[in-house]
Each structure stands twice: as structure tokens, then as C-alpha cells.
Design a protein around this motif. Sequence first.
Motif, short mmCIF file in Angstrom:
data_model
loop_
_atom_site.label_atom_id
_atom_site.label_comp_id
_atom_site.label_asym_id
_atom_site.label_seq_id
_atom_site.Cartn_x
_atom_site.Cartn_y
_atom_site.Cartn_z
N GLY A 14 -3.72 -38.87 47.43
CA GLY A 14 -3.08 -38.21 48.57
C GLY A 14 -1.60 -38.43 48.67
O GLY A 14 -0.94 -37.95 49.58
N CYS A 15 -1.01 -39.16 47.73
CA CYS A 15 0.42 -39.45 47.75
C CYS A 15 1.18 -38.38 46.96
O CYS A 15 0.73 -37.95 45.91
CB CYS A 15 0.67 -40.82 47.15
N TRP A 16 2.33 -37.95 47.49
CA TRP A 16 3.16 -36.94 46.83
C TRP A 16 4.40 -37.62 46.26
O TRP A 16 4.98 -38.49 46.89
CB TRP A 16 3.55 -35.85 47.81
N ALA A 17 4.84 -37.21 45.07
CA ALA A 17 6.00 -37.82 44.42
C ALA A 17 7.31 -37.39 45.08
O ALA A 17 8.24 -38.17 45.18
CB ALA A 17 6.02 -37.47 42.94
N SER A 18 7.39 -36.14 45.51
CA SER A 18 8.58 -35.69 46.23
C SER A 18 8.15 -35.13 47.58
O SER A 18 7.07 -34.56 47.72
CB SER A 18 9.35 -34.63 45.42
N TRP A 19 9.01 -35.31 48.56
CA TRP A 19 8.68 -34.92 49.94
C TRP A 19 9.98 -34.52 50.62
O TRP A 19 10.88 -35.34 50.78
CB TRP A 19 8.04 -36.11 50.64
N SER A 20 10.10 -33.28 51.01
CA SER A 20 11.26 -32.78 51.74
C SER A 20 10.74 -32.18 53.03
O SER A 20 9.95 -31.22 53.00
CB SER A 20 11.99 -31.73 50.90
N GLU A 21 11.16 -32.72 54.17
CA GLU A 21 10.56 -32.35 55.46
C GLU A 21 11.59 -31.82 56.44
O GLU A 21 12.72 -32.28 56.47
CB GLU A 21 9.89 -33.59 56.04
N GLN A 22 11.15 -30.85 57.27
CA GLN A 22 11.99 -30.35 58.34
C GLN A 22 11.12 -29.95 59.52
O GLN A 22 10.10 -29.28 59.34
CB GLN A 22 12.80 -29.13 57.88
N ALA A 23 11.52 -30.37 60.71
CA ALA A 23 10.81 -29.96 61.92
C ALA A 23 11.14 -28.49 62.19
O ALA A 23 12.27 -28.04 61.99
CB ALA A 23 11.23 -30.82 63.11
N GLN A 24 10.16 -27.74 62.61
CA GLN A 24 10.36 -26.32 62.91
C GLN A 24 10.76 -26.16 64.38
O GLN A 24 10.28 -26.89 65.24
CB GLN A 24 9.07 -25.54 62.63
N PRO A 25 11.60 -25.18 64.67
CA PRO A 25 12.02 -24.99 66.06
C PRO A 25 10.85 -24.53 66.93
O PRO A 25 10.02 -23.73 66.51
CB PRO A 25 13.09 -23.90 65.98
N VAL A 26 10.80 -25.06 68.14
CA VAL A 26 9.74 -24.67 69.07
C VAL A 26 10.34 -24.01 70.31
O VAL A 26 9.76 -24.02 71.38
CB VAL A 26 8.86 -25.88 69.48
N VAL A 27 11.53 -23.42 70.15
CA VAL A 27 12.18 -22.73 71.27
C VAL A 27 12.36 -21.25 70.93
O VAL A 27 12.44 -20.87 69.77
CB VAL A 27 13.55 -23.34 71.63
N THR A 44 5.21 -27.74 73.68
CA THR A 44 5.76 -29.09 73.78
C THR A 44 5.43 -29.90 72.54
O THR A 44 5.90 -31.02 72.39
CB THR A 44 5.19 -29.81 75.02
N GLY A 45 4.63 -29.34 71.66
CA GLY A 45 4.27 -30.03 70.42
C GLY A 45 5.39 -29.95 69.39
O GLY A 45 6.37 -29.23 69.55
N LYS A 46 5.21 -30.70 68.33
CA LYS A 46 6.17 -30.71 67.24
C LYS A 46 5.51 -30.14 66.00
O LYS A 46 4.38 -30.51 65.68
CB LYS A 46 6.64 -32.14 67.01
N ILE A 47 6.20 -29.24 65.31
CA ILE A 47 5.69 -28.67 64.07
C ILE A 47 6.54 -29.21 62.93
O ILE A 47 7.75 -29.00 62.91
CB ILE A 47 5.74 -27.12 64.09
N ARG A 48 5.89 -29.92 62.01
CA ARG A 48 6.59 -30.46 60.85
C ARG A 48 6.11 -29.73 59.60
O ARG A 48 4.91 -29.55 59.42
CB ARG A 48 6.30 -31.95 60.71
N VAL A 49 7.05 -29.33 58.76
CA VAL A 49 6.72 -28.68 57.49
C VAL A 49 7.36 -29.50 56.38
O VAL A 49 8.52 -29.89 56.48
CB VAL A 49 7.22 -27.22 57.44
N ALA A 50 6.58 -29.77 55.34
CA ALA A 50 7.10 -30.54 54.19
C ALA A 50 6.83 -29.76 52.91
O ALA A 50 5.75 -29.20 52.72
CB ALA A 50 6.42 -31.90 54.12
N ILE A 113 3.14 -28.08 53.08
CA ILE A 113 2.10 -28.53 54.00
C ILE A 113 2.71 -28.62 55.39
O ILE A 113 3.93 -28.69 55.54
CB ILE A 113 1.51 -29.90 53.56
N GLU A 114 1.86 -28.56 56.42
CA GLU A 114 2.36 -28.64 57.79
C GLU A 114 1.51 -29.59 58.61
O GLU A 114 0.34 -29.79 58.33
CB GLU A 114 2.38 -27.26 58.44
N GLN A 115 2.16 -30.15 59.61
CA GLN A 115 1.46 -31.01 60.54
C GLN A 115 1.76 -30.51 61.96
O GLN A 115 2.93 -30.34 62.31
CB GLN A 115 1.89 -32.47 60.44
N LEU A 116 0.74 -30.24 62.72
CA LEU A 116 0.89 -29.80 64.09
C LEU A 116 0.53 -30.96 65.00
O LEU A 116 -0.50 -31.59 64.82
CB LEU A 116 -0.03 -28.61 64.37
N SER A 117 1.38 -31.24 65.97
CA SER A 117 1.07 -32.36 66.87
C SER A 117 0.17 -31.90 67.99
O SER A 117 0.01 -30.74 68.25
CB SER A 117 2.34 -32.96 67.43
#
Length: 117
Positions: A14-27, A44-50, A113-117
Motif C-alpha cells: 500500500g506504500c507509494w514511491a512518489s506522492w504529490s498532493e493538493q487539497a481541492q477547493p470547496v468554495v 465543510t469537508g476537505k477533498i485531497r487528491v494525490a 487517488i482521492e480522500q474525502l473527509s
Amino acid sequence: MAISIATRPASIDGCWASWSEQAQPVVIRTEMEDGTMKVRRRSTGKIRVANVSRVFAATDYQEFQNWFTVACQQGVLPTRVMTPYGAEEVWRFTEAPEISWVDPNAFSVKCAIEQLS
């Protein structure tokens, strides 16, 4: 309602060698007729995309394909991945992985990949 989480194969850590992440705007920004800008939050949640990548051994190819296609249902179900800061978190594939063969013994995977809070 509980969310199903796809099981990651034991042979893939489950580990990735490279990871570049940015939070997506929620406004949402809307220009009003008088020229002023109205800003409001969509959520009010945070959307992260890597954008992530890794090189796998050729012997892991079928296991990786089954993980994405069957277990994760091609990105429908989230799965556990290891982040660069050492936490195992639940993320979801947002697209089909780009797979290229480095040599007969290894293949490279790039995907988002994305993570939704």
C-alpha cells in the motif's frame, strides 16, 4: 450506512514511491451583477487528491490488476494505502492506473487517488 472498504492484497503493502498532493477547493465563487464577488462553501469537508506512482515486481502484476479491478471495483470502493507520513488511510482511485513496463521484471504504476473527509 457503512462504507465498504476494499481489501488490499497481502503482497502489496500500500506504500507509494512518489506522492504529490493538493487539497481541492470547496468554495464556489460567483460574480454578482454589480461586480462584487460572492463566495460560499460547497461543503465543510476537505477533498485531497494525490498523484502517486510506484514500481512493482512483475510477479505483482495480476495481484495489482485484481486489487484495482475486482476489490476496488475500478475506483468505486476505497481502499487502505500507506501515506508518506506513515499513516494508513482510506483513499479511492479516481481513474484507471497508467501501467508501463520498465523491463520484463518490473512495471510502473501512475494514478490519482482521492480522500474525502
